[in-house]
Design a protein around this motif. Structure first.
Motif, PDB file in Angstrom:
ATOM      1  N   UNK A 158       0.834  -1.201   0.000  1.00  0.00           N
ATOM      2  CA  UNK A 158       0.000   0.000   0.000  1.00  0.00           C
ATOM      3  C   UNK A 158       0.867   1.248   0.000  1.00  0.00           C
ATOM      4  N   UNK A 159       1.820   1.323   0.920  1.00  0.00           N
ATOM      5  CA  UNK A 159       2.650   2.511   1.038  1.00  0.00           C
ATOM      6  C   UNK A 159       3.515   2.718  -0.207  1.00  0.00           C
ATOM      7  N   UNK A 160       4.034   1.639  -0.766  1.00  0.00           N
ATOM      8  CA  UNK A 160       4.880   1.765  -1.953  1.00  0.00           C
ATOM      9  C   UNK A 160       4.064   2.202  -3.163  1.00  0.00           C
ATOM     10  N   UNK A 161       2.852   1.670  -3.314  1.00  0.00           N
ATOM     11  CA  UNK A 161       1.986   2.093  -4.421  1.00  0.00           C
ATOM     12  C   UNK A 161       1.573   3.549  -4.253  1.00  0.00           C
ATOM     13  N   UNK A 162       1.322   3.956  -3.015  1.00  0.00           N
ATOM     14  CA  UNK A 162       1.010   5.360  -2.758  1.00  0.00           C
ATOM     15  C   UNK A 162       2.177   6.240  -3.189  1.00  0.00           C
ATOM     16  N   UNK A 163       3.401   5.818  -2.850  1.00  0.00           N
ATOM     17  CA  UNK A 163       4.587   6.598  -3.199  1.00  0.00           C
ATOM     18  C   UNK A 163       4.796   6.656  -4.709  1.00  0.00           C
ATOM     19  N   UNK A 164       4.540   5.548  -5.403  1.00  0.00           N
ATOM     20  CA  UNK A 164       4.676   5.536  -6.860  1.00  0.00           C
ATOM     21  C   UNK A 164       3.683   6.509  -7.498  1.00  0.00           C
ATOM     22  N   UNK A 269       5.249   6.695 -17.309  1.00  0.00           N
ATOM     23  CA  UNK A 269       4.994   5.301 -16.921  1.00  0.00           C
ATOM     24  C   UNK A 269       5.891   4.926 -15.746  1.00  0.00           C
ATOM     25  N   UNK A 270       5.283   4.264 -14.747  1.00  0.00           N
ATOM     26  CA  UNK A 270       6.046   3.717 -13.630  1.00  0.00           C
ATOM     27  C   UNK A 270       5.571   2.297 -13.357  1.00  0.00           C
ATOM     28  N   UNK A 271       6.490   1.437 -12.944  1.00  0.00           N
ATOM     29  CA  UNK A 271       6.158   0.049 -12.623  1.00  0.00           C
ATOM     30  C   UNK A 271       6.379  -0.244 -11.145  1.00  0.00           C
ATOM     31  N   UNK A 272       6.565  -1.536 -10.850  1.00  0.00           N
ATOM     32  CA  UNK A 272       6.727  -1.979  -9.451  1.00  0.00           C
ATOM     33  C   UNK A 272       7.494  -3.293  -9.471  1.00  0.00           C
ATOM     34  N   UNK A 281      15.430  -0.913 -20.391  1.00  0.00           N
ATOM     35  CA  UNK A 281      14.344  -0.708 -21.352  1.00  0.00           C
ATOM     36  C   UNK A 281      14.519   0.657 -22.016  1.00  0.00           C
ATOM     37  N   UNK A 282      13.707   0.919 -23.030  1.00  0.00           N
ATOM     38  CA  UNK A 282      13.777   2.205 -23.726  1.00  0.00           C
ATOM     39  C   UNK A 282      12.399   2.860 -23.738  1.00  0.00           C
ATOM     40  N   UNK A 283      12.221   3.946 -22.972  1.00  0.00           N
ATOM     41  CA  UNK A 283      13.179   4.527 -22.042  1.00  0.00           C
ATOM     42  C   UNK A 283      13.318   3.644 -20.797  1.00  0.00           C
ATOM     43  N   UNK A 284      14.356   3.903 -20.024  1.00  0.00           N
ATOM     44  CA  UNK A 284      14.490   3.162 -18.767  1.00  0.00           C
ATOM     45  C   UNK A 284      13.247   3.403 -17.908  1.00  0.00           C
ATOM     46  N   UNK A 285      12.824   2.357 -17.208  1.00  0.00           N
ATOM     47  CA  UNK A 285      11.527   2.394 -16.538  1.00  0.00           C
ATOM     48  C   UNK A 285      11.644   2.808 -15.070  1.00  0.00           C
ATOM     49  N   UNK A 286      10.930   3.866 -14.706  1.00  0.00           N
ATOM     50  CA  UNK A 286      10.782   4.204 -13.295  1.00  0.00           C
ATOM     51  C   UNK A 286      10.015   3.082 -12.607  1.00  0.00           C
ATOM     52  N   UNK A 287      10.335   2.839 -11.353  1.00  0.00           N
ATOM     53  CA  UNK A 287       9.741   1.685 -10.690  1.00  0.00           C
ATOM     54  C   UNK A 287       9.824   1.847  -9.179  1.00  0.00           C
ATOM     55  N   UNK A 288       9.306   0.857  -8.474  1.00  0.00           N
ATOM     56  CA  UNK A 288       9.430   0.778  -7.018  1.00  0.00           C
ATOM     57  C   UNK A 288      10.341  -0.395  -6.690  1.00  0.00           C
ATOM     58  N   UNK A 289      11.358  -0.124  -5.888  1.00  0.00           N
ATOM     59  CA  UNK A 289      12.239  -1.194  -5.401  1.00  0.00           C
ATOM     60  C   UNK A 289      11.656  -1.693  -4.080  1.00  0.00           C
ATOM     61  N   UNK A 290      11.103  -2.925  -4.055  1.00  0.00           N
ATOM     62  CA  UNK A 290      10.327  -3.365  -2.881  1.00  0.00           C
ATOM     63  C   UNK A 290      11.116  -4.080  -1.797  1.00  0.00           C
ATOM     64  N   UNK A 291      12.441  -4.042  -1.866  1.00  0.00           N
ATOM     65  CA  UNK A 291      13.241  -4.692  -0.828  1.00  0.00           C
ATOM     66  C   UNK A 291      13.410  -6.177  -1.026  1.00  0.00           C
ATOM     67  N   UNK A 292      13.586  -6.610  -2.282  1.00  0.00           N
ATOM     68  CA  UNK A 292      13.663  -8.041  -2.578  1.00  0.00           C
ATOM     69  C   UNK A 292      14.802  -8.730  -1.834  1.00  0.00           C
ATOM     70  N   UNK A 329      13.890   7.416 -16.770  1.00  0.00           N
ATOM     71  CA  UNK A 329      13.484   8.261 -17.897  1.00  0.00           C
ATOM     72  C   UNK A 329      12.012   8.133 -18.277  1.00  0.00           C
ATOM     73  N   UNK A 330      11.343   7.050 -17.916  1.00  0.00           N
ATOM     74  CA  UNK A 330       9.944   6.902 -18.301  1.00  0.00           C
ATOM     75  C   UNK A 330       9.018   7.871 -17.557  1.00  0.00           C
ATOM     76  N   UNK A 331       9.548   8.522 -16.504  1.00  0.00           N
ATOM     77  CA  UNK A 331       8.767   9.582 -15.848  1.00  0.00           C
ATOM     78  C   UNK A 331       9.527  10.919 -15.872  1.00  0.00           C
TER      79      UNK A 331
END
Length: 338
Positions: A158-164, A269-272, A281-292, A329-331
């Protein structure tokens, strides 16, 4: 081991500690013991040790699907964390099929492992009783079952999606589409991430438009591409997209490229998940790093502690991993780093 101890000038206990990866040993002592081990060609008799301890040195890792990059990268992180503790990981793929997830819990393979790291996708809250009486140490991953009789390591969905979503809002985007919702889902990653998305909109006074929440079945690239196409065809004035995982976001990027829509000029565009591919990727994708890596390390540490405690490891723990938004770059376009 006696010969190694004599050659290194240390006790047998010190040799045992080095062999078993005990962390609190001086580097100089560890090096001296390792040098003696190398000179003498000493190898641990694993079979004899396991017979004495009643352990196999094997742990299970049950995941839904290794073809999904997040789970493949999680498995790699678990294997590395386990190797550092002298454990070998046996991977089982359940395909998110209920019968196979139950078989993992109670099947004959469990007698050959000392414990299990378990990530169910088909089971849900009503199945918490299935975890009772397993009879071996287990660490639960994911968002399908909470409050079970096991240690649990999860992410801040929830918190990570909110931040994205907040990241997109901070860039002035207001018509933010979601790719990857699951109709009727109340538990699980999709529901929790949509919840975080909605919370960010509400906190910023942006109306929630259910038409912008695009459903997708399996979280794969084709689903992301198809959902993105449906959203574009609906002419909803979209200026940003939140893919509920990275492969969905990459599929959405594919459709935007085919439609010759500028990213992020027209649609950000942002992912998770922060899978490796997002940095290339082209452009490089903004994302959430979830602590894998933190999830993997914590799960292995908790499991090893339960195995070592022989059934008396104290209250079960729930650990929520840290997360971070990774803007690319995607955002941010040309303003992003490499």
């Amino acid at each position: 081991m006696h010969e190694v101890a004599a050659r290194a000038g240390v006790s047998i206990k010190t040799v045992s500690n080095v062999v078993n990866g005990y962390p609190y040993i001086r580097d100089t002592t560890r090096e001296r013991v390792q040098h003696a081990i190398d000179e003498l060609g000493y190898h641990v008799n694993v079979t004899a040790r396991n017979l004495r301890s009643g352990r196999t040195g094997l742990v299970g890792l049950a995941l839904p699907e290794l073809s999904l990059p997040y789970f493949a990268e999680l498995a790699d992180s678990v294997i590395r964390a386990a190797e550092a503790r002298g454990l070998t990981v046996l991977i089982e793929q359940t395909g998110a099929v209920r019968e196979r997830e139950l078989e993992v819990l109670r099947g004959q393979r469990r007698q050959f492992t000392d414990g299990l790291i378990y990530s169910p996708l088909a089971l849900g809250p009503d199945d918490v009783h299935e975890l009772d009486g397993i009879g071996h140490p287990m660490v639960l991953l994911g968002e399908r079952i909470f409050g079970g009789p096991a240690d649990h390591v999860t992410m801040s969905n929830v918190e990570a999606a909110r931040a994205a979503t907040q990241h997109l809002l901070d860039l002035g985007r207001r018509r933010i589409a979601v790719v990857g919702a699951h109709a009727g889902e109340t538990v699980g990653s999709a529901a929790l991430r949509v919840q975080g998305y909605a919370a960010a909109l509400a906190e910023n006074g942006v109306p929630f438009d259910p038409r912008l929440v695009g459903e997708a079945g399996p979280w794969r690239r084709p689903a992301g591409a198809e959902t993105m196409a449906r959203l574009l065809d609906a002419d909803l004035g979209i200026d940003a997209v939140f893919g509920l995982n990275d492969v969905l976001a990459l599929g959405a990027l594919h459709t935007l490229h085919l439609r010759r829509i500028d990213v992020p000029g027209q649609i950000a565009v942002i992912g998770f998940d922060d899978i490796e591919e997002t940095a290339y990727s082209s452009p490089t994708l903004s994302t959430v790093r979830p602590g894998r890596d933190q999830i993997a390390q914590t799960a292995v540490d908790l499991l090893a502690a339960r195995i070592g405690a022989a059934g008396d490891g104290g209250p079960f723990q729930q650990v929520v991993a840290d997360f971070a938004v990774v803007p690319r770059r995607s955002t941010l376009g040309e303003h992003a780093g490499a």
